[in-house]
Design a protein around this motif. Structure first.
Motif, PDB file in Angstrom:
ATOM      1  N   LEU A   1      26.829  26.460  41.027  1.00 26.60           N
ATOM      2  CA  LEU A   1      27.059  27.792  41.587  1.00 26.60           C
ATOM      3  C   LEU A   1      26.457  27.936  42.975  1.00 26.60           C
ATOM      4  O   LEU A   1      26.964  28.689  43.810  1.00 26.60           O
ATOM      5  CB  LEU A   1      26.485  28.863  40.660  1.00 26.60           C
ATOM      6  N   PHE A   2      25.383  27.247  43.239  1.00 22.48           N
ATOM      7  CA  PHE A   2      24.687  27.327  44.524  1.00 22.48           C
ATOM      8  C   PHE A   2      24.476  25.913  45.083  1.00 22.48           C
ATOM      9  O   PHE A   2      23.358  25.430  45.182  1.00 22.48           O
ATOM     10  CB  PHE A   2      23.336  28.029  44.351  1.00 22.48           C
ATOM     11  N   PRO A   3      25.547  25.223  45.467  1.00 17.29           N
ATOM     12  CA  PRO A   3      25.408  23.814  45.844  1.00 17.29           C
ATOM     13  C   PRO A   3      24.725  23.651  47.193  1.00 17.29           C
ATOM     14  O   PRO A   3      25.034  24.365  48.157  1.00 17.29           O
ATOM     15  CB  PRO A   3      26.857  23.333  45.915  1.00 17.29           C
ATOM     16  N   PRO A   4      23.806  22.723  47.295  1.00 17.39           N
ATOM     17  CA  PRO A   4      23.200  22.402  48.589  1.00 17.39           C
ATOM     18  C   PRO A   4      24.146  21.523  49.405  1.00 17.39           C
ATOM     19  O   PRO A   4      25.134  20.998  48.889  1.00 17.39           O
ATOM     20  CB  PRO A   4      21.939  21.639  48.200  1.00 17.39           C
ATOM     21  N   ARG A   5      23.830  21.344  50.660  1.00 11.80           N
ATOM     22  CA  ARG A   5      24.598  20.447  51.499  1.00 11.80           C
ATOM     23  C   ARG A   5      24.293  18.998  51.130  1.00 11.80           C
ATOM     24  O   ARG A   5      23.148  18.633  50.900  1.00 11.80           O
ATOM     25  CB  ARG A   5      24.256  20.681  52.974  1.00 11.80           C
ATOM     26  N   ASN A   6      25.332  18.184  51.064  1.00 14.49           N
ATOM     27  CA  ASN A   6      25.148  16.743  50.939  1.00 14.49           C
ATOM     28  C   ASN A   6      24.862  16.154  52.317  1.00 14.49           C
ATOM     29  O   ASN A   6      25.127  16.773  53.337  1.00 14.49           O
ATOM     30  CB  ASN A   6      26.398  16.088  50.351  1.00 14.49           C
ATOM     31  N   THR A   7      24.324  14.949  52.335  1.00  8.04           N
ATOM     32  CA  THR A   7      24.169  14.249  53.602  1.00  8.04           C
ATOM     33  C   THR A   7      25.541  13.780  54.087  1.00  8.04           C
ATOM     34  O   THR A   7      26.505  13.706  53.306  1.00  8.04           O
ATOM     35  CB  THR A   7      23.250  13.028  53.458  1.00  8.04           C
ATOM     36  N   VAL A   8      25.623  13.443  55.350  1.00  2.03           N
ATOM     37  CA  VAL A   8      26.863  12.905  55.905  1.00  2.03           C
ATOM     38  C   VAL A   8      27.256  11.632  55.164  1.00  2.03           C
ATOM     39  O   VAL A   8      28.432  11.438  54.815  1.00  2.03           O
ATOM     40  CB  VAL A   8      26.700  12.625  57.410  1.00  2.03           C
ATOM     41  N   GLU A   9      26.279  10.791  54.882  1.00  2.63           N
ATOM     42  CA  GLU A   9      26.562   9.524  54.191  1.00  2.63           C
ATOM     43  C   GLU A   9      27.084   9.764  52.780  1.00  2.63           C
ATOM     44  O   GLU A   9      27.986   9.054  52.313  1.00  2.63           O
ATOM     45  CB  GLU A   9      25.298   8.659  54.146  1.00  2.63           C
ATOM     46  N   GLU A  10      26.525  10.757  52.089  1.00  2.00           N
ATOM     47  CA  GLU A  10      26.998  11.070  50.736  1.00  2.00           C
ATOM     48  C   GLU A  10      28.434  11.588  50.781  1.00  2.00           C
ATOM     49  O   GLU A  10      29.261  11.211  49.929  1.00  2.00           O
ATOM     50  CB  GLU A  10      26.077  12.109  50.105  1.00  2.00           C
ATOM     51  N   VAL A  11      28.736  12.451  51.729  1.00  2.00           N
ATOM     52  CA  VAL A  11      30.092  12.985  51.833  1.00  2.00           C
ATOM     53  C   VAL A  11      31.075  11.865  52.141  1.00  2.00           C
ATOM     54  O   VAL A  11      32.151  11.775  51.535  1.00  2.00           O
ATOM     55  CB  VAL A  11      30.158  14.088  52.910  1.00  2.00           C
ATOM     56  N   ARG A  12      30.711  11.010  53.069  1.00  2.00           N
ATOM     57  CA  ARG A  12      31.586   9.887  53.414  1.00  2.00           C
ATOM     58  C   ARG A  12      31.869   9.025  52.180  1.00  2.00           C
ATOM     59  O   ARG A  12      33.024   8.648  51.920  1.00  2.00           O
ATOM     60  CB  ARG A  12      30.937   9.043  54.503  1.00  2.00           C
TER      61      ARG A  12
END
Length: 463
Positions: free
Chosen positions: A181-192
């Protein structure tokens, strides 16, 4: 408890068993509770159609994403005719300006609903159901990639940490966890990494249907090549591009058909395009209306920098073509995009993956890995009435990308991924001085409403 605005955009679907997909308006089919509503594989098709429809919104691919990526470059500027896009073109946006955050996460929610549906509990063709889930994985990858490029701090020096965006994989319900419900930001590397994981799943699940209005097996590979080039993963880009080239059956549009190809649907060069029908067309809020005045009847705020005409040879169909309209043309003394998205009512399909872009991605990856980049690079000018290159350099490849992909929203990404400044080259540009690579304005602010709703969200540097 206040829920994150991002997740309040989570789409709920009800599809009565008596309804067929023909009964559903793709722009309106996701408004009610999904509990018990997904009973048949065809219901998943309706959800996928709804996701594509949301991508055609004027705030997303229907206009704003493409235009914002043009007016912040050396291609275009906003003349302020109706007051549109001067803020974006001047890099003066803030956390209340508004962009495609809400539309993007709404599309992701639709994709997640399809991905997280247990096919064994549905009626219908299971192979088709798996294909639809493959489409959903590809959609989820594309939209997160779009969000990362605009809101992530990949190119901001000393940005906040983590500098990626939330990679949302759950369809929300009352049973969702607090982190969902309240997701934090992932790192750029995690998103990639998650983008590539989703594209691998998409490729494995999908067939090559030949329908360019939907993601297909080779559309997922073409997108993989684009993502790999953006992140300088050159070997992966080569492999993905070759899979499409060897198996997809696509071809480059020849010079004599190039301008006309933007006014027709499909074509040998179209890998994936968004369909704009009577429900989806944006009319006065579409691309044609902002690129041209059409005799004074349209907004025409987005004008082409005068100097752009000089980068094309007189025989190049992408330029003025011996003083007549190729892709470029004049309205009075104003240089315009006259050829791309020509329908003033917004019925033109918007190509998201063209074969020509794939070839340029392939050429760049070959150059970086020691392959025959020149042969691939010259396939484009050879089909545009332009001179061939004698050498495949980074500069030449980026120049050809600029010529071929102008007005389609690629230039800003190309400048940033190559570590370039946003140069002040013309008095017509809306920003006052060159914006150096690393400036905080190169990433958009996380929307204020999102910040207020999600205690786990971290704002970007400079906002």
């Amino acid at each position: 408890m206040k829920r994150i605005k991002l997740l309040l955009m989570s789409l709920m679907v009800v599809l009565a068993a008596s309804c067929t997909t023909e009964d559903l308006d793709p722009a309106l089919d996701q408004n009610k509770d999904a509990n018990g509503g997904i009973t048949d594989v065809d219901n998943l098709y309706a959800v996928i159609k709804g996701a594509y429809s949301r991508m055609t919104a004027s705030g997303y691919y229907g206009r704003d994403l493409i235009i914002t990526n043009e007016v912040r470059t050396d291609n275009c500027f906003s003349n302020g005719n109706s007051g549109r896009f001067t803020t974006q073109a001047g890099f003066a946006y803030s956390n209340t300006t508004g962009f495609f955050w809400d539309e993007a996460y709404a599309v992701i929610s639709s994709a997640n609903l399809v991905i997280n549906t247990d096919l064994t509990g549905l009626e219908g063709d299971m192979d088709y159901g798996r294909h639809l889930q493959g489409e959903a994985y590809a959609i989820r990858a594309l939209v997160h990639f779009d969000l990362l490029k605009q809101y992530g701090q990949i190119h901001v020096t000393g940005g906040t940490n983590p500098g990626g965006i939330p990679y949302v994989t759950s369809y929300l319900s009352n049973e969702s966890s607090q982190e969902e419900l309240f997701p934090p930001r992932n790192t750029v590397e995690e998103v990639r990494a998650k983008i590539f994981e989703d594209l691998d799943m998409a490729y494995d699940l999908m067939e090559d249907t030949g329908d360019t209005n939907f993601f297909s097996k080779y559309a997922a590979k073409a997108l993989e090549a684009r993502v790999a080039v953006y992140f300088e993963m050159w070997d992966r880009a080569v492999d993905a591009a070759e899979d499409v080239i060897d198996n997809g059956g696509y071809s480059i549009v020849p010079a004599e058909n190039y301008v006309a190809s933007f006014g027709s649907d499909g074509g040998s060069n179209i890998i994936f395009e968004l369909e704009f029908n009577s429900t989806d067309n944006q009319g006065i809020n579409g691309l044609a209306y902002i690129y041209r005045t059409t005799g004074g009847g349209s907004y025409g705020d987005v004008q082409v920098l005068d100097e752009v005409a000089d980068i094309f040879e007189p025989t190049d169909v992408r330029g003025l073509l011996d003083g007549e309209n190729g892709i470029l043309g004049y309205e009075g003394d104003m240089l315009r995009n006259m050829g791309k998205y020509p329908d003033n009512q917004g019925y033109d399909n918007v190509a998201l993956l063209r074969y020509e872009e794939l070839i340029l991605n392939y050429a760049e990856a070959l150059m970086e890995t020691g392959g025959d980049a020149l042969t691939q690079l010259n396939k484009i000018p050879a089909n545009r009435g332009a001179s061939l290159y004698t050498e495949a350099t980074k500069e030449n490849i980026l120049l050809e990308r600029r010529k071929e992909l102008m007005f389609e929203g690629f230039r800003y990404d190309d400048l940033l991924r190559t570590g370039s400044d946003i140069e002040k080259t013309s008095i017509q540009q809306n920003f006052a001085a060159t914006i150096p690579y690393g400036d905080s304005r190169l990433a958009w602010a996380i929307p204020l409403a999102e910040m207020d709703a999600n205690s786990n969200m971290v704002q970007n540097k400079g906002y």
